[in-house]
Design a protein around this motif. Structure first.
Motif, PDB file in Angstrom:
ATOM      1  N   ILE A  56      -8.651   0.860   7.156  1.00  0.00           N
ATOM      2  CA  ILE A  56      -8.490  -0.176   8.168  1.00  0.00           C
ATOM      3  C   ILE A  56      -8.396   0.497   9.532  1.00  0.00           C
ATOM      4  O   ILE A  56      -7.481   1.273   9.785  1.00  0.00           O
ATOM      5  N   ILE A  69      -5.238  -9.204   8.014  1.00  0.00           N
ATOM      6  CA  ILE A  69      -6.303  -8.278   8.385  1.00  0.00           C
ATOM      7  C   ILE A  69      -7.647  -8.912   8.049  1.00  0.00           C
ATOM      8  O   ILE A  69      -7.841  -9.423   6.942  1.00  0.00           O
ATOM      9  N   THR A 104      -7.639   4.152   9.469  1.00  0.00           N
ATOM     10  CA  THR A 104      -6.490   4.587   8.679  1.00  0.00           C
ATOM     11  C   THR A 104      -6.795   4.366   7.210  1.00  0.00           C
ATOM     12  O   THR A 104      -7.182   3.266   6.818  1.00  0.00           O
ATOM     13  N   ILE A 161       2.297   0.153   4.868  1.00  0.00           N
ATOM     14  CA  ILE A 161       1.954  -0.666   6.034  1.00  0.00           C
ATOM     15  C   ILE A 161       1.413  -2.031   5.641  1.00  0.00           C
ATOM     16  O   ILE A 161       1.681  -3.032   6.283  1.00  0.00           O
ATOM     17  N   TYR A 162       0.647  -2.058   4.520  1.00  0.00           N
ATOM     18  CA  TYR A 162      -0.033  -3.301   4.161  1.00  0.00           C
ATOM     19  C   TYR A 162       0.464  -3.864   2.843  1.00  0.00           C
ATOM     20  O   TYR A 162       0.868  -3.141   1.941  1.00  0.00           O
ATOM     21  N   LYS A 163       0.362  -5.174   2.801  1.00  0.00           N
ATOM     22  CA  LYS A 163       0.616  -5.847   1.529  1.00  0.00           C
ATOM     23  C   LYS A 163      -0.714  -6.458   1.067  1.00  0.00           C
ATOM     24  O   LYS A 163      -1.389  -7.145   1.841  1.00  0.00           O
ATOM     25  N   SER A 177       0.832  -1.189   0.000  1.00  0.00           N
ATOM     26  CA  SER A 177       0.000   0.000   0.000  1.00  0.00           C
ATOM     27  C   SER A 177       0.880   1.258   0.000  1.00  0.00           C
ATOM     28  O   SER A 177       2.061   1.203   0.331  1.00  0.00           O
ATOM     29  N   GLU A 215      -0.567  -7.051   7.320  1.00  0.00           N
ATOM     30  CA  GLU A 215       0.249  -5.968   7.865  1.00  0.00           C
ATOM     31  C   GLU A 215       1.697  -6.391   7.699  1.00  0.00           C
ATOM     32  O   GLU A 215       2.110  -7.437   8.220  1.00  0.00           O
ATOM     33  N   GLU A 221       4.643  -5.405   8.788  1.00  0.00           N
ATOM     34  CA  GLU A 221       5.560  -5.535   9.915  1.00  0.00           C
ATOM     35  C   GLU A 221       5.235  -6.750  10.785  1.00  0.00           C
ATOM     36  O   GLU A 221       6.111  -7.545  11.103  1.00  0.00           O
ATOM     37  N   THR A 222       3.950  -6.871  11.104  1.00  0.00           N
ATOM     38  CA  THR A 222       3.583  -7.944  12.035  1.00  0.00           C
ATOM     39  C   THR A 222       3.198  -9.242  11.322  1.00  0.00           C
ATOM     40  O   THR A 222       3.052 -10.286  11.940  1.00  0.00           O
ATOM     41  N   LYS A 223       3.042  -9.131  10.035  1.00  0.00           N
ATOM     42  CA  LYS A 223       2.563 -10.257   9.221  1.00  0.00           C
ATOM     43  C   LYS A 223       1.179 -10.744   9.648  1.00  0.00           C
ATOM     44  O   LYS A 223       0.803 -11.890   9.423  1.00  0.00           O
ATOM     45  N   ASN A 224       0.436  -9.835  10.283  1.00  0.00           N
ATOM     46  CA  ASN A 224      -0.928 -10.183  10.683  1.00  0.00           C
ATOM     47  C   ASN A 224      -1.870 -10.096   9.494  1.00  0.00           C
ATOM     48  O   ASN A 224      -1.833  -9.139   8.723  1.00  0.00           O
TER      49      ASN A 224
END
Lengths: 287, 687
Positions: A153, A94, A156, A62-64, A58, A87, A89-92
């Motif tokens: 999200i 969403i 944001t 922040i996002y992939k 993005s 996300e 950084e955290t690989k969370n």
């Protein structure tokens, strides 16, 4: 002549018992056969098997966003799209997001958009946001599609620009452009179902969108549709079809029957009220 | 003994014998004769006369044609479909020695009779009407073909026979050969027939296109008889027909193949309370491949780039496999009464499909079209038959019989389920039927010369796989596609019949009449809402049960021997059929007569035959039937038997359709002409 009766225990005696046994065994087997025929076909829900089309980060980094499809290449027509948002950084993964699709065709001299369906704000259990785009023209070496995803999200906002590698042209089109006989409005009729046609009853689902401007293709929700399948070379149709009815968001759902495999042509008529929008278009379905 | 066998063999070689003997048989007051048997035609004995022998190489069809109550539905020169008193196909019960076998063609191009040759048969057993229920449920009657069996012999012996013949109308060659080996405890017989005929010439001088056929038939039987009360026999039958033309159909047959295996065990137990115990286990398999590659009307001509109006070729294979067994026995109840039981079960699997290859220049590269014309289906039928016979007094006899079947039919093809879902049927479930039948027959013989027989019966029959699950089967007779009806009900027939026989040594007359009231008669009805599928079809018909149909059939046989050398035989048959709406039933023959005069002097015989048919103007319009004019044709035959150094030689010659008449019968589909003048010459030898 006095019959020569065989004594129990003689080979003859056993012979006859054996024959009888065989006979009954045969009977038993043939009856069992029917019992065993009563199998239940478990058509379990299987992962449809998605193909990754492309991915991008993005604008805010922040996002992939990854884009998947049920086909290895997107095509001209109605494409169901599966988006996963991670996300970085955290690989969370969403699972809650407002995603807005903005397909854009970058032609040599102009740009235009296409009909689309935005995903629900909650991802599916598999983690995908499911939307759709009707690509109204195929890619060519000089002109291609970009899918902008406007993302919100947890408050944001950002945008991701997904470059679609290729939208292929189909020999057997799944999208038909119809110009209204009433007022010249341009409609795009796209086949959603049957996606995997078989002999028998098939779900029949079309989407209809109209062109409001180069950038706006809203769903046409006020049309009535009738269909008539035909095998052109055999000059016959099929019985007991159900005309698609509007079921929301420009989707028209019914049933189409194919009595054999081969090349079918589904003729359709569109009406607005009592007036005929078009009655000379068709969609070919070959399987 | 050997000589006797030789003679028997020669006779069977020398053609097929006739008979009608049974229908003239004088009642034996001691021996209980089954009244049910309408005709038993022994094929391996020369009986009184050769009235049904048209040549040494008569096919079963030829024999059938000359039997009381039987007519043939004809679609080409080969594989004619027998019709009994106006009933045909699934309405009649055609078996081989009691074994069930089903053709694999969706268009009835291979009735079971086409897979047998008279050479391999001992007897044709015909039971008309509802009484034909011994081997299975039926409304129209039964036709059982008993296979030949070699005899054991105290002194080892063997025999070889061979014959060949030529026919001019079809440039046809027939040949057969048989070999039999007899020992004290076992015997073996193997016989084969080969036929190869081109398309024949009709009476108008033109060749009838697509009337050619070729076939090979082989039957081998091994019998082991350790003692008279234990007999085991193994049978193997092979029949391969290839390149068979069907003038009246849009397709021919590339290959029709049948294989049959059976094991039989029997215990005659003569004289005991329980007798004639017999059990049999069998399997048969039929493969049928239709072919339209040589039809220029439907495809590119082979090796020729010229294109026709229709650019399609079709593959239509069919399979039918049957496994079965039966067990039967007789129980003597007293001096004058007995019971007979038969338990049988069969499992039939059938499958047929259609792939159409369209090659239209306007739409090149079209993919093939596929549909299942007989979706895979299994049918298991278990049945119990029981009959009771009682000789009430010296001149009065009574027979009672009943049959009950339990049938399960199941379609196992998913495509088949989906095909029928289109029409609102969920056929993914078993279908059950319970056809019943009950008959009572009486025989009264007040005088040695005269006998009255009659009976009342009720019988139901199962729908055929085409009637239940056929999918767009094209019928060339009415030009409609036929769609099966999964919920179709069994037909049920109430029948009354009577027969009067007058018998003197030199003069015999038999007159019979049968009246049938068939409820839920199965017939195709036009459904304008469903489009046809086949290119040639004009519309679609669905099988329906109509309220009822009535059929009446009568036959008169006269046999007169004015002097020893001359005998005259005449057979007349007539059928009438009407639906509850008063409409004529389709395929009902008009009045037909065979009149034959035979002169026999020692080893030489000459025979003049006349074949007459009245016009049929009572036609079924909804089946597109057209009236058929009357005709008369004449045949001339001669045989000469020669004995050269203990070998028997038989020479046969004749002219069929002497006056080269151009004619066709009402049951001939498409009104294709029958063969014109045909001269034949046959030669048989027995060593």
């Amino acid at each position: 002549m006095i019959p020569d009766r065989s004594e129990p225990g003689s080979s003859d005696h056993y012979g006859i018992i054996k024959m009888k046994k065989n006979a009954f065994l045969f009977l038993a087997i043939s009856i069992l056969f029917f019992v065993s025929c009563e199998k239940n076909d478990d058509m379990g829900d299987q992962d449809p098997g998605l193909y990754k089309i492309t991915s991008a980060i993005s604008e805010d980094g922040i996002y992939k966003v990854e884009l998947y499809s049920m086909n290895d290449t997107l095509f001209e027509g109605y494409n169901k799209l599966f988006l996963s948002v991670v996300e970085v950084e955290t690989k969370n993964l969403i699972s809650e997001a407002e995603l807005g699709l903005r397909p854009m065709m970058h032609m040599v001299d102009k740009i235009h958009s296409a009909p689309y369906e935005n995903p629900e704000s909650t991802a599916s259990s598999d983690g995908y946001f499911e939307g759709a785009v009707v690509f109204i023209m195929p890619s060519n070496p000089d002109e291609g599609w970009v899918l902008n995803v406007d993302m919100n999200i947890s408050g944001t906002e950002t945008v991701t620009e997904l470059e679609i590698p290729w939208v292929k042209y189909l020999e057997e089109p799944r999208k038909v452009k119809v110009t209204s006989d009433i007022d010249g409005t341009i409609y795009f009729v796209s086949r959603v179902e049957p996606s995997d046609p078989v002999v028998g009853i098939n779900p029949c689902e079309f989407t209809i969108h109209y062109k409001e401007s180069m950038m706006s293709f809203p769903a046409a929700t006020d049309l009535t549709m009738t269909i008539e399948p035909e095998m052109p070379s055999m000059e016959h149709g099929s019985p007991n079809n159900e005309d698609p009815e509007h079921t929301g968001k420009g989707h028209y759902t019914g049933k189409v029957n194919f009595t054999m495999t081969g090349w079918w042509r589904v003729h359709f008529t569109l009406k607005k009220g009592d007036k005929i929008v078009s009655d000379d278009h068709y969609m070919d379905i070959t399987f | 003994m050997k000589r006797l066998y030789n003679i028997i063999l020669l006779f069977c070689l020398s053609g097929i014998l006739p008979a009608q003997q049974e229908s003239f048989t004088i009642f034996d007051t001691v021996q209980l004769e089954e009244i049910r048997i309408s005709a038993s035609v022994p094929l391996n004995e020369r009986t009184v006369l050769d009235f049904h022998q048209s040549s040494n190489f008569s096919s079963i069809d030829r024999i059938n044609e000359r039997l009381d109550g039987i007519m043939l539905i004809r679609r080409g020169a080969y594989a004619m479909d027998p019709q009994m008193h106006g009933f045909s196909a699934g309405q009649i019960n055609v078996t081989i020695d009691g074994m069930k076998m089903f053709g694999a063609c969706t268009d009835r191009m291979d009735p079971v009779t086409s897979y047998l040759e008279p050479d391999n048969l001992k007897t044709l057993k015909i039971n008309h009407g509802t009484a034909g229920n011994i081997n299975g449920n039926t409304v129209g009657g039964s036709f059982d073909m008993l296979l030949r069996e070699p005899a054991t012999s105290q002194s080892p012996s063997y025999s070889i026979s061979a014959g060949t013949g030529y026919e001019t109308a079809s440039n046809g060659v027939n040949a057969n050969a048989a070999f039999e080996l007899s020992r004290e405890k076992w015997a073996f017989r193997s016989s084969g027939t080969y036929r190869n005929h081109d398309s024949y010439r009709a009476g108008d001088g033109n060749i009838v296109p697509f009337s050619q056929f070729s076939k090979v038939n082989l039957h081998s039987v091994f019998k082991y008889e350790p003692d008279p009360n234990n007999i085991i026999r193994l049978d193997f039958l092979l029949d391969d027909a290839f390149d068979v033309g069907y003038s009246a159909l849009p397709m021919d047959v590339a290959k029709a193949r049948a294989r049959m295996f059976s094991v039989e065990y029997r215990k005659p137990l003569t004289g005991s309370r329980l007798s004639n115990l017999k059990t049999r286990l069998y399997y048969n398999s039929v493969y049928h491949l239709m072919d339209d590659s040589s039809r220029d009307s439907t495809f590119l001509l082979e090796g020729n780039a010229e294109q026709d109006t229709v650019y399609m070729r079709m593959d239509m294979p069919g399979w039918s496999d049957t496994w079965g067994f039966y067990l039967e026995t007789e129980v003597e109840l007293g001096e004058r009464s007995s019971l007979f039981f038969k338990l049988d079960d069969y499992l039939n699997f059938s499958r047929a499909n259609m792939t159409m290859y369209m090659n239209s220049p306007s739409y090149p590269g079209e993919p093939p079209m596929y549909a299942e014309t007989w979706p895979d289906q299994y049918r298991n039928v278990i049945g119990l038959f029981a009959s009771y016979t009682n000789q009430i007094s010296d001149d009065l006899r009574m027979g009672l019989d009943t049959r009950i079947d339990y049938s399960i039919t199941r379609v196992t093809s998913e495509t088949g389920w989906r095909q029928f879902a289109i029409f609102g049927y969920d056929i993914n479930k078993p279908y059950y039927h319970l056809p019943l039948s009950l008959n009572i027959n009486l025989g009264f013989r007040p005088d040695k010369a005269i006998a009255f027989e009659g009976g009342l019966g009720y019988s139901e029959r199962l729908p055929t796989n085409s009637e239940q699950f056929g999918f767009f089967l094209y019928n060339a007779l009415d030009g409609y596609d036929y769609l099966g009806n999964p919920d179709i009900k069994p037909e049920g027939s109430v029948e009354a019949w009577t027969r009067i026989r007058f018998t003197r040594p030199d003069f015999k007359v038999s007159l019979q009449g049968t009246l049938s009231h068939v409820s839920d008669y199965i017939i195709g009805m036009v459904d304008p809402d469903i489009p046809r599928m086949n290119l040639y079809a004009t519309g679609l018909k669905r099988y329906r049960n109509i309220q009822y149909a009535n059929l009446f059939s009568t036959g008169l046989q006269v046999h007169w021997t004015p002097v020893n050398q001359i005998s005259i035989y005449s057979l007349s048959k007539y059928t009438y059929g009407v639906t509850n709406n008063g409409e004529a039933l389709p395929l009902i023959p008009p009045l037909k007569n065979f009149s034959i005069m035979r002169f026999q002097e020692d080893r030489f015989s000459i025979q003049v035959e006349g074949e007459f048919s009245s016009a049929q103007n009572r036609t079924s319009e909804s089946f597109g039937e057209t009236p058929t004019p009357a005709f008369a044709v004449f045949h001339l035959r001669a045989t000469w038997m020669i004995n050269i150094s203990n070998h028997n030689l038989e020479l046969g010659t004749g002219v069929e359709n002497v006056f080269d008449k151009a004619y066709s019968e009402h049951l001939d589909w498409g009104n294709y002409l029958r063969p014109g003048r045909n001269i034949y010459l046959n030669l048989s030898i027995l060593m």
